[in-house]
Motif scaffolding. Structure first.
Motif, mmCIF file in Angstrom:
data_model
loop_
_atom_site.group_PDB
_atom_site.id
_atom_site.type_symbol
_atom_site.label_atom_id
_atom_site.label_comp_id
_atom_site.label_asym_id
_atom_site.label_seq_id
_atom_site.Cartn_x
_atom_site.Cartn_y
_atom_site.Cartn_z
ATOM 1 N N LYS A 25 36.426 62.571 54.230
ATOM 2 C CA LYS A 25 36.218 63.923 53.714
ATOM 3 C C LYS A 25 35.400 64.796 54.659
ATOM 4 C CE LYS A 25 34.609 66.387 49.550
ATOM 5 N NZ LYS A 25 34.099 66.210 48.158
ATOM 6 N N TYR A 26 34.371 64.197 55.288
ATOM 7 C CA TYR A 26 33.425 65.010 56.057
ATOM 8 C C TYR A 26 33.421 64.712 57.552
ATOM 9 C CZ TYR A 26 31.502 65.956 51.398
ATOM 10 O OH TYR A 26 31.342 66.320 50.074
ATOM 11 N N GLY A 27 34.038 63.610 57.981
ATOM 12 C CA GLY A 27 34.018 63.250 59.390
ATOM 13 C C GLY A 27 32.728 62.547 59.792
ATOM 14 N N THR A 28 32.645 62.230 61.078
ATOM 15 C CA THR A 28 31.462 61.585 61.647
ATOM 16 C C THR A 28 31.076 62.306 62.930
ATOM 17 O OG1 THR A 28 32.884 59.980 62.770
ATOM 18 C CG2 THR A 28 31.878 59.292 60.691
ATOM 19 N N PRO A 29 29.825 62.176 63.344
ATOM 20 C CA PRO A 29 28.697 61.575 62.636
ATOM 21 C C PRO A 29 28.399 62.333 61.344
ATOM 22 C CG PRO A 29 28.148 62.004 64.942
ATOM 23 C CD PRO A 29 29.396 62.739 64.648
ATOM 24 N N LEU A 30 27.760 61.636 60.427
ATOM 25 C CA LEU A 30 27.491 62.229 59.119
ATOM 26 C C LEU A 30 26.161 61.715 58.586
ATOM 27 C CD1 LEU A 30 28.547 63.885 56.658
ATOM 28 C CD2 LEU A 30 29.534 61.739 55.801
ATOM 29 N N TYR A 31 25.270 62.647 58.262
ATOM 30 C CA TYR A 31 24.048 62.283 57.554
ATOM 31 C C TYR A 31 24.351 62.217 56.059
ATOM 32 C CZ TYR A 31 21.420 63.933 61.721
ATOM 33 O OH TYR A 31 20.906 64.137 62.984
ATOM 34 N N VAL A 32 23.975 61.109 55.435
ATOM 35 C CA VAL A 32 24.139 60.957 53.988
ATOM 36 C C VAL A 32 22.769 60.721 53.369
ATOM 37 C CG1 VAL A 32 25.299 59.699 52.139
ATOM 38 C CG2 VAL A 32 26.405 59.904 54.381
ATOM 39 N N MET A 33 22.408 61.550 52.392
ATOM 40 C CA MET A 33 21.121 61.418 51.702
ATOM 41 C C MET A 33 21.367 60.953 50.272
ATOM 42 S SD MET A 33 18.913 62.224 54.018
ATOM 43 C CE MET A 33 17.409 62.343 53.039
ATOM 44 N N ASN A 34 20.664 59.913 49.878
ATOM 45 C CA ASN A 34 20.784 59.331 48.550
ATOM 46 C C ASN A 34 19.773 60.006 47.610
ATOM 47 O OD1 ASN A 34 20.886 57.777 46.258
ATOM 48 N ND2 ASN A 34 20.541 55.821 47.297
#
Length: 430
Positions: free
Chosen positions: A28-37
């Motif tokens: 959906k968003y590609g890489t690199p990707l920051y993901v915050m939980n």
């Protein structure tokens, strides 16, 4: 999984973050990707509320330099914490979402006239005065605007935190704060007390970052209590706040321990009771400024594997589509990270490789000598504990666009920072 809240494995071996599959996020968003939980962030804030704010009637200000954007400001605003900012840009970001300015603390060792004017105009809750130049500037601004403002004074307590030299801040030889080994700090207090516009509310100190010992905070409180006592004895003025800063350590790799906030706050408040009583002082309101501790372990950075170079008998390099532009910490002060192959969690056979970035720089190494399942082009690498100082310190070195930031919570995802484009990089070129 791995001791991280919200990280689980799907039946096919795919990593899920707060019940959101990593392959879905990458598609959906590609890489690199920051993901915050967000699940982890909110749990950490609850821990602070329970073990500092409610238990001890303390104040907690989120140290926004760790990770800041409009959505993070909204979260902190909604949860009722204060906000610690260190620049006009961070202050402006907070203002853009109507963050209550009375709950903002403004730090920095060289605040400009423009930044201090902005802080006065906005009516921030505290300005932490770092040097005599700031006293001069603030007095001029306040006089011109016929205003007053509450301040804390930052001192260097002469404590050397056991951490990397780049993130030590409490030792005598520091660019931060008024030295306490001579008369500088007391003279600064005298200047502030004699000022018509400055209201001295508290004393601030910060020892360093990524600290895993708590006895050092006891020593910090003892030094601050003695200083508050000296102020009372010399000037007949009793300060009602102390700010112990932050620096609470988190888990990055097997060398670290995962520590609850009470590991630090209980020691701080026990020391306050002991030493403020010893010097016959009223009990102050205690401020803390956690940043990394709130968001560090909530972050995961996703990459795609590209070129693989096996130098026989020497080293196997695995390149990813990011690097020092989205995580400078390894190159800057040899930070160490834990990583997993997000699409191969169910594979046990491993080999030792070095993860490197795509920048034209020999020092663009993310993780040295890590044991992982055999990596192939297109695999998804997940680097853990990247929530603090990764997005914040990202750059456009090599004219590489910065990654987007996605926040996830209980199976849902939402974009909070868009991916930069090449046009974004050219925007200010003439």
């Amino acid at each position: 999984m791995f001791g991280y809240r919200g990280l689980t494995m799907a039946e096919d071996g795919m990593l899920k973050i707060s019940d959101v599959r990593c392959d879905y996020l990458v598609k959906k968003y590609g890489t690199p990707l920051y993901v915050m939980n967000e699940e982890e962030i909110l749990e950490r804030i609850r821990d602070i509320k329970q073990n500092h704010i409610l238990k001890y009637n303390g104040v907690a200000a989120y140290a926004s330099k760790a990770f800041l954007n409009k959505e993070m400001c909204r979260i902190i605003k909604r949860e009722g914490l204060w906000l610690d900012v260190v620049s006009g840009g961070e202050l402006y970001t907070a203002k853009s979402v109507d963050f209550p300015m009375e709950n903002v603390i403004f730090h920095g060792n060289n605040k400009t006239y423009e930044e201090l004017s902005m802080a006065v105009e906005y009516g921030v809750g505290r300005i932490v005065i770092d040097n005599f130049n700031e006293i001069d500037i603030l007095e001029d601004i306040l006089k011109e605007n016929k205003k007053t403002i509450d301040v804390q004074i930052r001192v260097t307590p002469g404590i050397d935190g056991h951490t990397h030299e780049f993130i030590r801040t409490g030792q005598v030889d520091s660019k931060f704060g008024f030295p306490m080994h001579d008369e500088s700090a007391l003279y600064a207090v005298k200047r502030i007390l004699n000022s018509e516009g400055l209201n001295l509310r508290g004393v601030h100190a910060h020892i360093g970052s990524q600290l895993h010992q708590n006895n050092i905070y006891r020593l910090e409180v003892e030094i601050l209590a003695k200083f508050v006592g000296d102020i009372k004895n010399l000037f007949g003025y009793e300060i009602d706040e102390i700010n112990c800063g932050g620096g609470f350590g988190i888990f990055y790799n097997e060398e670290d321990k995962r520590l609850p906030i009470s590991f630090f706050t209980d020691v701080i408040h026990e020391a306050v009771d002991e030493f403020f009583n010893k010097y016959n002082l009223k009990k102050p309101t205690v401020f803390i400024e956690p940043g990394r501790w709130i968001v560090g372990e909530a972050g995961v950075t996703l990459y795609k594997v590209g070129a693989i170079k096996d130098i026989k008998g020497v080293r196997k390099y695995v390149s990813v589509d990011g690097g020092m532009t989205d995580n400078i910490r390894t190159a800057l002060y040899s930070a160490k990270y834990t990583a997993v192959v997000a699409n191969k969690l169910n594979i046990d056979d491993k080999e030792v490789v070095t993860i490197c970035g795509k920048c034209c720089e020999s020092g663009d190494i993310l993780i040295r000598d890590i044991s992982l399942p055999k990596l192939e082009k297109g695999d998804i690498l997940a680097v853990l504990s990247t929530g603090a100082y990764n997005y914040s310190m990202a750059s456009n070195y090599n004219r590489i666009p910065r990654p987007p930031v996605v926040i996830v919570n209980n199976g849902k995802d939402r974009l909070i920072v868009k991916r930069e484009t090449y046009d974004d990089i050219l925007r200010n070129d003439i």
